[in-house]
Scaffold this motif. Structure first.
Motif, PDB file in Angstrom:
ATOM      1  N   PHE A   1       2.707  13.467  19.124  1.00  0.00           N
ATOM      2  CA  PHE A   1       3.189  14.705  18.515  1.00  0.00           C
ATOM      3  C   PHE A   1       3.963  14.310  17.267  1.00  0.00           C
ATOM      4  O   PHE A   1       4.948  13.573  17.346  1.00  0.00           O
ATOM      5  CB  PHE A   1       4.071  15.477  19.493  1.00  0.00           C
TER       6      PHE A   1
ATOM      7  N   ASP B   1       6.115  15.045  13.772  1.00  0.00           N
ATOM      8  CA  ASP B   1       6.959  15.975  13.034  1.00  0.00           C
ATOM      9  C   ASP B   1       7.029  15.551  11.570  1.00  0.00           C
ATOM     10  O   ASP B   1       6.355  14.621  11.141  1.00  0.00           O
ATOM     11  CB  ASP B   1       8.360  16.055  13.652  1.00  0.00           C
TER      12      ASP B   1
ATOM     13  N   GLU C   1       3.541  19.056  14.635  1.00  0.00           N
ATOM     14  CA  GLU C   1       4.594  19.980  15.054  1.00  0.00           C
ATOM     15  C   GLU C   1       4.893  20.996  13.945  1.00  0.00           C
ATOM     16  O   GLU C   1       4.691  20.714  12.752  1.00  0.00           O
ATOM     17  CB  GLU C   1       5.874  19.197  15.373  1.00  0.00           C
TER      18      GLU C   1
ATOM     19  N   SER D   1       2.895  26.134  10.618  1.00  0.00           N
ATOM     20  CA  SER D   1       2.263  25.771  11.888  1.00  0.00           C
ATOM     21  C   SER D   1       0.839  25.252  11.695  1.00  0.00           C
ATOM     22  O   SER D   1       0.051  25.235  12.638  1.00  0.00           O
ATOM     23  CB  SER D   1       2.249  26.987  12.823  1.00  0.00           C
TER      24      SER D   1
ATOM     25  N   ARG E   1       2.180  20.238  24.896  1.00  0.00           N
ATOM     26  CA  ARG E   1       3.534  20.185  24.329  1.00  0.00           C
ATOM     27  C   ARG E   1       4.506  21.000  25.184  1.00  0.00           C
ATOM     28  O   ARG E   1       5.647  20.569  25.421  1.00  0.00           O
ATOM     29  CB  ARG E   1       3.515  20.719  22.885  1.00  0.00           C
TER      30      ARG E   1
END
Length: 522
Positions: A110, A112, A142, A150, A185
Motif C-alpha cells: 500500500f 502513500d 492510497e 483517489s 485495506r
C-alpha cells in the motif's frame, strides 16, 4: 430595584441570544467565505500574501535581466542537445535467474505520498517480489491526504504494458484469487493481522525481507507490507535487482492512453504555436533577432515551479510577503507540524547561504535569464499551485511572457478527465517534461529527482540549479547584473545534464548510473 431585577433576566436573555448568534456566525462564516480559511489548507495559496502582494526582492538584478543583451553563441549552445557521454541504458543486458516454476505466494503493498513517491514504491515492490519469488498484486495507491486524490494504479498506468514488460521477471496479477479476497485495506485497518507487515525498516536489505516477510507468506500464502515507501535499500543489492528496478521505472511504467494523448497534444501546441515571433521589450537588429529566434524555434523548456505552501512554510525562509505572510506561514507550521520545523531556528540569510530556501518564481526567472534564455523562450509551467498565486508569478511572467500550462494550452473538455485530480495532472506534467528540450526544477523534490534520473537515462538536457551558489549570490543586494550572470553561468556549466554516478546511500531513482547503465566501449 424591582425594575432592575426584571431587567436583569431580559439582559441575560439578550446576551445569550447574541452569544448564540455569534456561534452560528462562526460556524457558517467559513462556508460563505471559504477563501479566508485556505491559509490553513495544505499546499494552498495564502490569501494573506495576496492581500500583501510581494514586490520584487531583487530590483537591481531584475532591471539587469530586462535590459540584458542576448548572446547568439550562448543561445545556440543552450538549445543544442547533450553530446554522447559514453553511457547507454542496459537493463536487459543482465537478466537475473529465470522465474521458478512455482510462486511462494502473494505480496501486497500500500503506497502513500504523491505520484513520484508512489512510482518509486512500485519499482521497489517489483524488486521485493523478485527477491522473494512471490506474485505481486498490482499495488494499491492510497488516497493522498494533501490533494485528496483517489486515483488508482489503473487510472494512471497502463497495466497490460506493465505486466507484459515484466512477464519474464516477476509474476504480477491485477487482483487476488477468491481465496485471498479478504486481504483488503479495510481488513488491515480494523485490527492487528498476522499477515500485515508493519515493521519494515527504511531502506531494508534483501535479507530482511527473506527473514521477515517470506516466512509469513509461506505460512499464510500472502503478506501485505504497509507502510512501504522507501523500504528497500539502494546498496548491497544484486545487480539484477538494481537493473530490474530501473526496468520498471523507465520501461514498464507507461501512462494510460488518455494521459499520453493529452500530453502529445500539449507538446504539439508548444512546438507549433500560432506565432513564433512573440517578444517583449526592445531587441537588437532584425537579423540578430532572427538568429536567436531560430535557435529556439519549435523548442520549449519545462519549468517545475515547486513553490507551494507546504514547501514555503517548511523551509522557514522569508519570501518578501511582509508580516502577514510570516504570520500565515508560522501559523501553518504550528497547525501542520506543531511548530517542529528545524529550519525555523535559523535566520533567512543563514538558510540561503546553505541553499535551503526554495527558489521563488522571481528567482528562477533571474536564473533562466542569466543562463541565456531570451524573453521569447517558450516556458511550460509544471506545477499544481503556486503559493501567492498570480501575484507571485507576475515577475517571472514579465521576464518570460510566453508562458504556458495545461489550462492555457488545452480546452476544458480536453482536461475534464484530469482536472482536480492531482496525480493525473502530475502524470501529464511528467509526460510533457520527458518530451521537452530542457527541464529545470525550482527546488529539489520527488518530481525533480524522478525526472533528473529519467532524463539522464536517455541523455536529455536537464538543468540542476546550484542552490547553495544561488542562495549566496541572491543574498548580496549590491551585486550587479554582469556579476550575477557570470557567477550563475560559471556555477552551472556542469549542471546541465552531465551524468553523475550514484554514490553510496544515494537513490537509484535519482542517479541511475552505473547500476542501470553500461559504459560504451570507445
Amino acid at each position: 430595584m424591582l425594575q432592575m431585577k426584571q431587567f436583569q433576566p431580559l439582559q441575560n436573555l439578550h446576551q445569550s441570544q447574541r452569544t448564540a448568534l455569534a456561534g452560528v456566525f462562526v460556524l457558517l462564516f467559513p462556508i460563505f467565505s471559504p477563501s479566508l480559511f485556505r491559509p490553513l489548507g495544505r499546499a494552498s495559496p495564502s490569501l494573506f500574501s495576496e492581500w500583501n502582494a510581494p514586490r520584487p526582492r531583487h530590483l537591481r538584478l531584475l532591471q539587469g535581466a530586462l535590459d540584458r543583451q542576448i548572446s547568439i553563441r550562448q543561445q545556440v549552445e543552450l538549445w543544442s542537445p547533450l553530446a554522447d557521454q559514453g553511457w547507454k541504458p542496459c537493463t536487459d543486458n543482465h537478466r537475473g535467474p529465470p522465474l521458478p516454476e512455482n510462486s511462494e505466494g502473494f505480496v501486497q503493498v500500500f503506497l502513500d505520498g504523491g505520484l513520484n513517491q508512489q512510482r518509486m514504491g512500485i519499482c521497489d515492490a517489483v524488486a521485493v517480489a523478485k527477491i522473494l519469488n512471490v506474485t505481486l498484486v498490482i499495488p494499491r495507491l492510497e488516497v493522498n491526504p494533501v490533494w485528496q486524490d483517489s486515483s488508482s494504479f489503473t487510472d494512471i498506468f497502463d497495466v497490460d504494458h506493465f505486466i507484459s514488460v515484466l512477464k519474464d521477471e516477476v509474476r504480477i496479477v491485477r487482483e487476488l484469487p477468491t481465496q485471498y479476497a479478504w486481504s483488503t485495506r479495510d481488513y488491515y485497518a480494523t485490527g492487528i493481522r498476522a499477515t500485515r507487515i508493519k515493521t519494515a525498516p527504511t531502506h531494508a536489505s534483501a535479507e530482511w525481507y527473506l527473514q521477515n516477510v517470506l516466512p509469513v507468506i509461506q505460512s499464510y500464502g500472502i503478506a501485505a507490507v504497509a507502510p512501504f515507501s522507501h523500504r528497500l535499500a539502494f546498496d548491497n543489492m544484486p545487480e539484477s535487482i538494481q537493473r530490474l528496478r530501473c526496468k520498471v521505472n523507465f520501461e514498464a511504467l507507461n501512462f494510460v492512453p488518455r494521459i499520453r494523448e493529452l500530453g502529445d497534444a500539449l507538446v504539439r501546441r508548444l512546438r507549433n504555436p500560432p506565432s513564433t515571433s512573440q517578444t517583449s521589450g526592445s531587441m537588437d537588429p532584425t537579423e540578430r533577432i532572427n538568429t536567436i529566434v531560430k535557435a529556439g524555434a519549435g523548442k520549449f523548456v519545462v519549468l517545475h515551479l515547486r513553490f507551494d505552501k507546504d514547501m514555503a512554510a517548511h523551509s522557514g525562509c522569508d519570501f518578501g510577503g511582509g508580516k502577514a505572510e510570516k504570520l500565515s506561514l508560522a501559523k501553518y507550521r504550528q497547525v501542520i507540524w506543531q511548530g517542529r520545523v528545524l529550519n525555523s531556528q535559523f535566520t533567512d540569510e543563514e538558510l540561503r547561504n546553505k541553499g535551503r530556501c526554495p527558489l521563488t518564481p522571481e528567482e528562477i526567472g533571474l536564473l533562466l535569464s542569466a543562463l541565456g534564455f531570451s524573453n521569447n523562450t517558450r516556458l511550460y509551467l509544471a506545477s499544481h499551485q503556486v503559493y501567492g498565486g498570480e501575484a507571485r508569478i507576475s515577475t517571472l511572467r514579465k521576464l518570460f511572457p510566453v508562458m504556458e500550462n495545461k489550462q492555457s494550452l488545452a480546452s476544458a473538455e480536453e482536461l475534464v478527465d484530469v482536472e482536480g485530480k492531482a496525480s493525473l495532472m502530475a502524470a501529464v506534467d511528467y509526460y510533457v517534461s520527458m518530451r521537452s528540450d530542457i527541464f529545470i526544477s525550482a527546488s529539489p523534490g520527488n518530481m525533480h529527482n524522478a525526472l533528473l534520473a529519467h532524463r539522464a537515462y536517455l541523455n536529455l538536457k536537464t538543468i540542476n540549479p546550484n542552490m547553495i551558489l544561488l542562495g549566496q549570490v541572491l543574498v548580496n543586494k549590491s551585486l550587479e547584473w554582469s556579476e550575477f550572470e557570470a557567477a550563475v553561468s560559471n556555477g552551472h556549466k556542469n549542471r546541465q545534464g552531465q551524468l553523475r554516478l550514484r554514490k553510496q546511500k544515494q537513490s537509484i531513482y535519482t542517479y541511475p548510473a552505473p547500476d542501470c547503465m553500461c559504459k560504451v566501449a570507445s
